[in-house]
Design a protein around this motif. Structure first.
Motif, PDB file in Angstrom:
ATOM      1  N   VAL A   1      10.186   9.298  -5.844  1.00 45.73           N
ATOM      2  CA  VAL A   1       9.053  10.209  -5.967  1.00 45.73           C
ATOM      3  C   VAL A   1       7.918   9.470  -6.663  1.00 45.73           C
ATOM      4  O   VAL A   1       8.160   8.662  -7.561  1.00 45.73           O
ATOM      5  N   GLY A   2       6.665   9.740  -6.219  1.00 42.28           N
ATOM      6  CA  GLY A   2       5.523   9.057  -6.795  1.00 42.28           C
ATOM      7  C   GLY A   2       5.003   9.730  -8.054  1.00 42.28           C
ATOM      8  O   GLY A   2       5.594  10.676  -8.575  1.00 42.28           O
TER       9      GLY A   2
ATOM     10  N   GLU B   1       4.746  13.161   5.768  1.00 40.41           N
ATOM     11  CA  GLU B   1       4.795  12.423   7.030  1.00 40.41           C
ATOM     12  C   GLU B   1       4.093  11.076   6.899  1.00 40.41           C
ATOM     13  O   GLU B   1       4.606  10.048   7.325  1.00 40.41           O
ATOM     14  N   TYR B   2       2.934  11.071   6.271  1.00 39.38           N
ATOM     15  CA  TYR B   2       2.197   9.825   6.075  1.00 39.38           C
ATOM     16  C   TYR B   2       2.966   8.835   5.194  1.00 39.38           C
ATOM     17  O   TYR B   2       2.872   7.629   5.378  1.00 39.38           O
ATOM     18  N   GLU B   3       3.707   9.369   4.232  1.00 36.40           N
ATOM     19  CA  GLU B   3       4.313   8.510   3.203  1.00 36.40           C
ATOM     20  C   GLU B   3       5.831   8.402   3.355  1.00 36.40           C
ATOM     21  O   GLU B   3       6.549   8.181   2.383  1.00 36.40           O
ATOM     22  N   HIS B   4       6.299   8.583   4.574  1.00 35.20           N
ATOM     23  CA  HIS B   4       7.694   8.302   4.941  1.00 35.20           C
ATOM     24  C   HIS B   4       8.706   9.029   4.050  1.00 35.20           C
ATOM     25  O   HIS B   4       9.694   8.458   3.623  1.00 35.20           O
TER      26      HIS B   4
ATOM     27  N   TYR C   1      13.101  17.357   6.018  1.00 33.88           N
ATOM     28  CA  TYR C   1      12.266  16.211   6.374  1.00 33.88           C
ATOM     29  C   TYR C   1      12.591  15.021   5.468  1.00 33.88           C
ATOM     30  O   TYR C   1      12.757  13.889   5.936  1.00 33.88           O
ATOM     31  N   MET C   2      12.717  15.289   4.150  1.00 31.53           N
ATOM     32  CA  MET C   2      13.081  14.211   3.224  1.00 31.53           C
ATOM     33  C   MET C   2      14.489  13.687   3.501  1.00 31.53           C
ATOM     34  O   MET C   2      14.748  12.486   3.399  1.00 31.53           O
ATOM     35  N   LYS C   3      15.383  14.586   3.870  1.00 31.77           N
ATOM     36  CA  LYS C   3      16.758  14.189   4.191  1.00 31.77           C
ATOM     37  C   LYS C   3      16.767  13.221   5.379  1.00 31.77           C
ATOM     38  O   LYS C   3      17.540  12.251   5.411  1.00 31.77           O
TER      39      LYS C   3
END
Length: 309
Positions: A86-87, A102-105, A173-175
């Motif tokens: 996580v950022g 989506e942009y940041e995979h 989506y993260m999974k």
């Protein structure tokens, strides 16, 4: 120095009389039942003095404020390895946006947007059953607030689970990118439940004291986190704690803070006080409308902005 108790009571009375109260969150049906006229404020200073105004003893759903405490726990487990998942940057997007993922995979922008908090929850869950992980989070809050009566509002948790389709989309989506390690249903179950913890302003201000005092409980002198970690959590709160309203909050209030869609805000005046405010009506960014106005008044009258009086 103005009298703290008097300032808190004056602000609570001013907020009680204001007609502009924001809009109560309705996307979680149970939260829609909150009283739009409610307002509470609690300030606990370095000496342990407690100043209360309005409905400061009324429990409310802390929602995303729990993310401050799950971040603290996750950093205790993983240290800086957490930042691989996580950022730490402001999002500039709504708290439940899927676009940046989506942009940041699949790496969430920060631990306070929903996707980031779900990733943090997944880290806490790893190696545990959901009930164990949730118990750890709840006990941590009870320990910080020195209050074993703090509990989860099961009706709110069930309401979130029934309607949490967007959070399920974020988690799945993260999974798909391997950011989540545990079954999505398990991680979401823990996430919904820790967001459904109910606390009063007084309990929440008590729980936040370690962040105001370099990671220590000022009453007992016991360390919760090292000073550097407390400073860094406060930094993320300042830049990311109010979603796409974080810049406005820093500009007007000048304190690290974390909001929740239940209408609560935890704010930290480093070296001075832990502050909790609650007013269920929200602004367009999903932050407490009167809560922010009250905190702006408080920092002005007491000269507590971290950017100077």
């Amino acid at each position: 120095m103005p009298d703290l108790d008097l300032v808190v009571k004056e602000i609570a009375e001013e907020m009680r009389q204001r007609p502009d109260r924001g809009e109560v969150a309705t996307y979680i049906p149970e939260l829609a039942r909150a009283d739009a006229n409610a307002f509470g404020l609690a300030v606990i200073d370095a000496d342990g003095n407690v100043a209360l105004g309005g409905d400061a003893e009324t429990p409310f759903s802390i929602q995303s404020i729990s993310k401050v405490f799950t971040l603290t726990l996750a950093l205790g487990k993983a240290g800086d390895r957490l930042w691989q998942r996580v950022g730490r940057e402001p999002s500039g997007s709504a708290f439940n946006s899927i676009i940046q993922l989506e942009y940041e995979h699949g790496i969430p922008r920060n631990p306070f947007i929903n996707a980031g908090a779900i990733a943090v929850t997944d880290l806490i869950l790893s190696g545990h059953q959901p009930r164990e992980a949730l118990g750890e989070i709840l006990r941590f809050l009870q320990f910080l607030a020195d209050d074993e009566t703090i509990a989860i509002d099961e009706a709110v948790a069930a309401s979130e689970r029934r309607t949490g389709f967007r959070n399920a989309a974020l988690a799945n989506y993260m999974k798909s990118f391997g950011v989540l390690e545990n079954p999505v249903d398990f991680t979401l179950g823990v996430y919904f439940h820790h967001c459904a913890i109910a606390m009063s302003c007084r309990q929440l201000a008590m729980a936040g004291r370690f962040l105001a005092h370099q990671g220590r409980n000022p009453t007992t002198g016991r360390s919760v986190v090292v000073p550097e970690r407390a400073r860094r959590i406060n930094a993320v709160m300042l830049t990311c704690g109010h979603y796409d309203g974080s810049g406005e909050f820093a500009y007007r209030v000048g304190l690290p803070g974390k909001s929740g869609v239940g209408g609560g805000i935890l704010a930290i005046a480093p070296g001075k006080a832990s502050i909790a405010v609650w007013s269920p009506g929200l602004d367009a960014s999903g932050n407490s409308h009167l809560g922010r106005i009250a905190l702006e008044a408080l920092t002005k009258r007491l000269g507590w902005s971290i950017f100077g009086a």
